[in-house]
Structures are given as C-alpha cells and as structure tokens.
Design a protein around this motif. Sequence first.
Motif, PDB file in Angstrom:
ATOM      1  N   ASP A 168       0.606  -1.372   0.280  1.00 13.94           N
ATOM      2  CA  ASP A 168      -0.143  -0.050  -0.360  1.00 13.94           C
ATOM      3  C   ASP A 168       0.852   1.128   0.137  1.00 13.94           C
ATOM      4  OD1 ASP A 168      -0.597   1.199   2.851  1.00 13.94           O
ATOM      5  OD2 ASP A 168       0.821  -0.891   2.924  1.00 13.94           O
ATOM      6  N   ALA A 169       1.672   1.150   0.613  1.00 16.61           N
ATOM      7  CA  ALA A 169       2.665   1.833   0.427  1.00 16.61           C
ATOM      8  C   ALA A 169       4.272   2.645  -0.671  1.00 16.61           C
ATOM      9  CB  ALA A 169       3.459   1.772   1.525  1.00 16.61           C
ATOM     10  N   PRO A 170       4.412   3.791  -0.773  1.00 18.70           N
ATOM     11  CA  PRO A 170       5.376   3.878  -2.165  1.00 18.70           C
ATOM     12  C   PRO A 170       6.306   2.704  -1.354  1.00 18.70           C
ATOM     13  CG  PRO A 170       5.023   6.042  -1.772  1.00 18.70           C
ATOM     14  CD  PRO A 170       3.685   5.080  -0.242  1.00 18.70           C
ATOM     15  N   ALA A 189      -6.415   5.986  -2.617  1.00 20.79           N
ATOM     16  CA  ALA A 189      -7.361   6.197  -3.624  1.00 20.79           C
ATOM     17  C   ALA A 189      -6.589   6.131  -5.610  1.00 20.79           C
ATOM     18  CB  ALA A 189      -7.821   7.118  -3.036  1.00 20.79           C
ATOM     19  N   VAL A 190      -5.680   7.055  -5.223  1.00 21.15           N
ATOM     20  CA  VAL A 190      -4.108   6.948  -6.639  1.00 21.15           C
ATOM     21  C   VAL A 190      -3.324   5.616  -6.335  1.00 21.15           C
ATOM     22  CG1 VAL A 190      -2.989   8.456  -7.705  1.00 21.15           C
ATOM     23  CG2 VAL A 190      -4.945   9.317  -6.043  1.00 21.15           C
ATOM     24  N   PRO A 191      -2.914   5.248  -7.500  1.00 21.03           N
ATOM     25  CA  PRO A 191      -2.149   4.027  -7.967  1.00 21.03           C
ATOM     26  C   PRO A 191      -0.502   4.771  -7.018  1.00 21.03           C
ATOM     27  CG  PRO A 191      -3.338   4.490  -9.879  1.00 21.03           C
ATOM     28  CD  PRO A 191      -4.083   5.414  -8.905  1.00 21.03           C
ATOM     29  N   SER A 201      -9.334  -1.074  -3.415  1.00 23.16           N
ATOM     30  CA  SER A 201      -8.931  -1.994  -1.991  1.00 23.16           C
ATOM     31  C   SER A 201      -8.667  -3.292  -2.136  1.00 23.16           C
ATOM     32  CB  SER A 201     -10.813  -2.414  -1.451  1.00 23.16           C
ATOM     33  OG  SER A 201     -11.486  -3.232  -2.150  1.00 23.16           O
ATOM     34  N   LEU A 202      -8.794  -4.294  -0.783  1.00 25.63           N
ATOM     35  CA  LEU A 202      -7.387  -5.341  -0.621  1.00 25.63           C
ATOM     36  C   LEU A 202      -8.964  -6.873  -1.351  1.00 25.63           C
ATOM     37  CD1 LEU A 202      -5.515  -7.537  -0.247  1.00 25.63           C
ATOM     38  CD2 LEU A 202      -6.961  -7.438   2.207  1.00 25.63           C
ATOM     39  N   ARG A 203     -10.342  -6.223  -0.947  1.00 24.11           N
ATOM     40  CA  ARG A 203     -11.120  -7.375  -1.901  1.00 24.11           C
ATOM     41  C   ARG A 203     -11.555  -7.223  -2.311  1.00 24.11           C
ATOM     42  NH1 ARG A 203     -15.427  -8.943   1.452  1.00 24.11           N
ATOM     43  NH2 ARG A 203     -15.447  -7.680   2.606  1.00 24.11           N
ATOM     44  N   GLU A 204     -11.224  -5.839  -3.538  1.00 20.27           N
ATOM     45  CA  GLU A 204     -11.084  -6.051  -5.150  1.00 20.27           C
ATOM     46  C   GLU A 204     -10.018  -6.613  -5.585  1.00 20.27           C
ATOM     47  OE1 GLU A 204     -10.218  -2.328  -8.511  1.00 20.27           O
ATOM     48  OE2 GLU A 204     -11.117  -1.900  -6.187  1.00 20.27           O
TER      49      GLU A 204
END
Length: 222
Positions: A168-170, A189-191, A201-204
């Motif tokens: 999730d983090a750079p 929200a932004v790649p 989301s992780l679910r997606e």
Amino acid sequence: MTSEPARPGRKKYVLFDVDGTLIDAVSNQRRVWATWAERYGLDPDEVYQVALRTRPMETFAQIAADRDPHECLAALHELEDDDVRSGVYAAFGGAAELLHDLSPGSWALVTSNYEHRVRGRFQRTGLPMPDVIVDAAAVEEGKPSPVPYLQAAARLAAEPGDCLVIEDAPSGVRSGLRAGMTVWGVNAAVPVQGVHRHFASLREAAPHILAFASAPHGDPAA
C-alpha cells in the motif's frame, strides 16, 4: 496496468505487507506517535508527518536530535507493545478469506514491524499466520531496500520473478520492484508510482491475487 507474467513451469508466491495492506492500523499508528510526541513535548501532527516518511531512528534524528535515539526508540516500542495488547484493530475486508484460500507455503508476510506485534494483531483479528515472516529484526536494511522481499523469497525457495508483492505504501512498492517482483498496489485512491496493477481495496484485489497464485504456469492472465 497489467502484471508481469510469472515464469512458466514454476510455482507462484504472494508476499504481503501487513500494516495498511492486510490490517488497518493507521489510527493506531497515529495514536502511538501522538502519545510519544506528547511525552517529549513535541507537536503530534508534525511528528506523525515525518514518521510516515521515515524509519523511527531517522524520525528521531529529524525531530528530536537532542534526545538519545535509543531512549526514544525504547519509549516508542513500549507504546507500540501496549497498543497491540489494548488497541482496537480491524483486518481489511476480504483479508481473512483471501489468506485462508491461499495454499500453505505459498505466501509470506514482509513487514517493517516486529513479528511479536504482527502475531498479536493477527490473533486479535482472526487472520491466519504463514510459515514465513520477515520482520524488522530479520534484516539490516528495511524497505525501500529489496532485501526484505528477497529474504522472503529465499525462505520460500522462490525465484523473485515468481513472486507477487501486495503493498500500500511507496517504500514497499519500491522494495518489491527493486527485488525484481511483480507489485500490485491496494487500499489507495491513487496508484502508487511503479505498481503493475492498482486496486482501490484489498477486497477488490483478492480474486485477482488468487488467480495469480492458482493460474496454470505461464498463463499470461496471471
């Protein structure tokens, strides 16, 4: 974007970051740093903004240069351990089902936190534990160095090119990319720059992660 296909004829592996990827710990981290900042008479918001971008010892060097960094770290660890025992945690939607559906031995955790805290959080949120956990104590160089993800691959007897990193983090994304792995971003929200695929989301992302892990060897869809 599309992911890079795994090498044909080899098993595939999934390497997960923890905080921000599998477990929603943002409010916990903010609360811990706020308590730490107040203890040292510092502005909590300013401290947290620095802590988001740097490792703890680097944070102390920037915002508390006149303090003993080892004392600062000990105080932070005390607060973090207390938070594991008493804080409120939640796994991201779909995390438990995803981890249970992955084959044993095909996934690992790669975290900048410490294993005992991860185990405590996983126990409290009902997430299953893998056999391989690479934590802050396991490596001399943390993310964005490739070392943590390369160590996880080695412990799984996996080739870097056969590994999918979920971050999730750079700094974690850079770590996975530098390790020569496929990297997907989640829960943003932004790649994050550099990811091969992005999911809000992780679910997606979950069904795509399972497809990567179980697709026939060499299937470009993986």
